[in-house]
Scaffold this motif. Structure first.
Motif, mmCIF file in Angstrom:
data_model
loop_
_atom_site.group_PDB
_atom_site.id
_atom_site.type_symbol
_atom_site.label_atom_id
_atom_site.label_comp_id
_atom_site.label_asym_id
_atom_site.label_seq_id
_atom_site.Cartn_x
_atom_site.Cartn_y
_atom_site.Cartn_z
ATOM 1 N N TRP A 10 -1.137 -5.888 -4.886
ATOM 2 C CA TRP A 10 -0.162 -5.551 -6.084
ATOM 3 C C TRP A 10 -0.943 -5.336 -7.410
ATOM 4 O O TRP A 10 -0.436 -4.700 -8.294
ATOM 5 N N GLN A 11 -2.251 -5.739 -7.573
ATOM 6 C CA GLN A 11 -2.940 -5.357 -8.812
ATOM 7 C C GLN A 11 -3.222 -3.997 -9.005
ATOM 8 O O GLN A 11 -3.551 -3.319 -10.188
ATOM 9 N N ASP A 12 -2.829 -2.924 -7.858
ATOM 10 C CA ASP A 12 -2.931 -1.526 -8.053
ATOM 11 C C ASP A 12 -1.729 -1.004 -8.677
ATOM 12 O O ASP A 12 -1.633 0.462 -8.893
ATOM 13 N N VAL A 13 -0.668 -1.590 -8.651
ATOM 14 C CA VAL A 13 0.525 -0.763 -9.298
ATOM 15 C C VAL A 13 0.551 -0.608 -10.631
ATOM 16 O O VAL A 13 0.786 0.367 -10.971
ATOM 17 N N ALA A 14 0.131 -1.838 -11.353
ATOM 18 C CA ALA A 14 0.092 -1.500 -12.925
ATOM 19 C C ALA A 14 -0.468 -0.234 -13.429
ATOM 20 O O ALA A 14 -0.132 0.435 -14.348
ATOM 21 N N ALA A 15 -1.483 0.364 -12.880
ATOM 22 C CA ALA A 15 -2.433 1.262 -13.339
ATOM 23 C C ALA A 15 -1.446 2.696 -13.180
ATOM 24 O O ALA A 15 -1.765 3.506 -13.914
ATOM 25 N N ASP B 64 0.817 -1.053 -0.029
ATOM 26 C CA ASP B 64 0.033 0.080 0.102
ATOM 27 C C ASP B 64 1.183 1.313 -0.027
ATOM 28 O O ASP B 64 0.675 2.326 -0.647
ATOM 29 N N GLY B 65 1.920 1.288 0.809
ATOM 30 C CA GLY B 65 3.095 2.372 0.782
ATOM 31 C C GLY B 65 3.422 2.662 -0.618
ATOM 32 O O GLY B 65 3.760 3.672 -1.101
ATOM 33 N N TYR B 66 3.939 1.474 -1.217
ATOM 34 C CA TYR B 66 4.411 1.525 -2.562
ATOM 35 C C TYR B 66 3.505 2.223 -3.577
ATOM 36 O O TYR B 66 3.929 2.984 -4.365
ATOM 37 N N VAL B 67 2.241 1.667 -3.502
ATOM 38 C CA VAL B 67 1.275 2.309 -4.482
ATOM 39 C C VAL B 67 0.914 3.649 -4.259
ATOM 40 O O VAL B 67 0.939 4.296 -5.177
#
Length: 226
Positions: free
Chosen positions: A146-151, A83-86
């Motif tokens: 992790w699915q939120d990273v690609a956006a 979450d922090g990364y996103v």
């Protein structure tokens, strides 16, 4: 003499920021694939136009991993603050300098392998930097947050290499940090390899695949139109 493979990668990276807008380039691959090699080569060629912000800066601290019972598999998807990364990726996109906004500087963490720990606010991202390179294993994973990273990625490159070469690199890395060979091999086969299989299953989602040969990285295929 310049490396034609690197030259091609650099030109592709430059094309992403040709209009002056901030872009985020994701470099993905299994443990030991050569993500840092590709990222560092791009950064060396592009200079002040880019900065590397690694996923590894979001490793959970060892004490926290012990508390969670996950220390013995550090590097698995649930051993990171995803979450922090996103949130950081979102901020990086929004904070770039534009024709209507001066932008703001942002600080990102960096993972120190010698300490096996992350250092907060170690990477300065100035608002005028147009290309953010972010590299890591799980940028194309579609579960557990992790699915939120690609956006937040404008383009994604998957770094591929022979599995035997990759495993030998990982063993050598652990030996270099003082681990006995039997422990190094046990970690690579028991912890890194399951993660590698998980990452490999995401390769088809990348925009481009970069195959690392003995000397030259080459863009060997494209899974999406450029």
């Amino acid at each position: 003499m310049s490396d034609p493979g690197i030259d091609e990668l650099v030109e592709r990276a430059r094309s992403l920021i040709a209009d002056g807008s901030r872009r985020i380039l994701g470099i993905i691959g299994a443990p030991g694939a050569g993500k840092s090699t590709v990222s560092d080569a791009l950064a060396a060629a592009l200079g002040a136009q880019t900065v590397i912000v690694g996923m590894d800066g979001f490793h959970l601290d060892n004490d926290e991993l012990v508390r969670l019972g996950r220390r013995d598999r550090k590097g698995a998807p649930d051993t990171f603050d995803v979450d922090g990364y996103v949130s950081l990726l979102s901020r990086l996109h929004a904070a770039g300098r534009t024709s209507t906004s001066p932008g703001v500087p942002i600080y990102a963490p960096r993972f120190d392998r010698s300490l096996e720990s992350s250092i907060g606010s170690a990477v300065l991202v100035r608002p005028e930097v147009p290309l953010i390179i972010t590299e890591g294993n799980y940028l194309l994973l579609e579960e557990d947050g992790w699915q939120d990273v690609a956006a937040h990625l404008d383009e994604s490159w998957y770094v591929d290499v022979d599995d035997d070469v990759r495993r030998e690199r990982l063993i050598a890395r652990r030996l270099g940090h003082g681990h006995p060979r039997d422990q190094a091999e046990a970690w690579v086969l028991g912890v890194d390899e399951p993660n590698a299989r998980l990452v490999d299953a995401t390769k088809h989602r990348a925009d481009r695949v970069v195959t690392l040969g003995p000397l030259t990285p080459l863009l060997t295929e494209s899974t999406h139109s450029a």
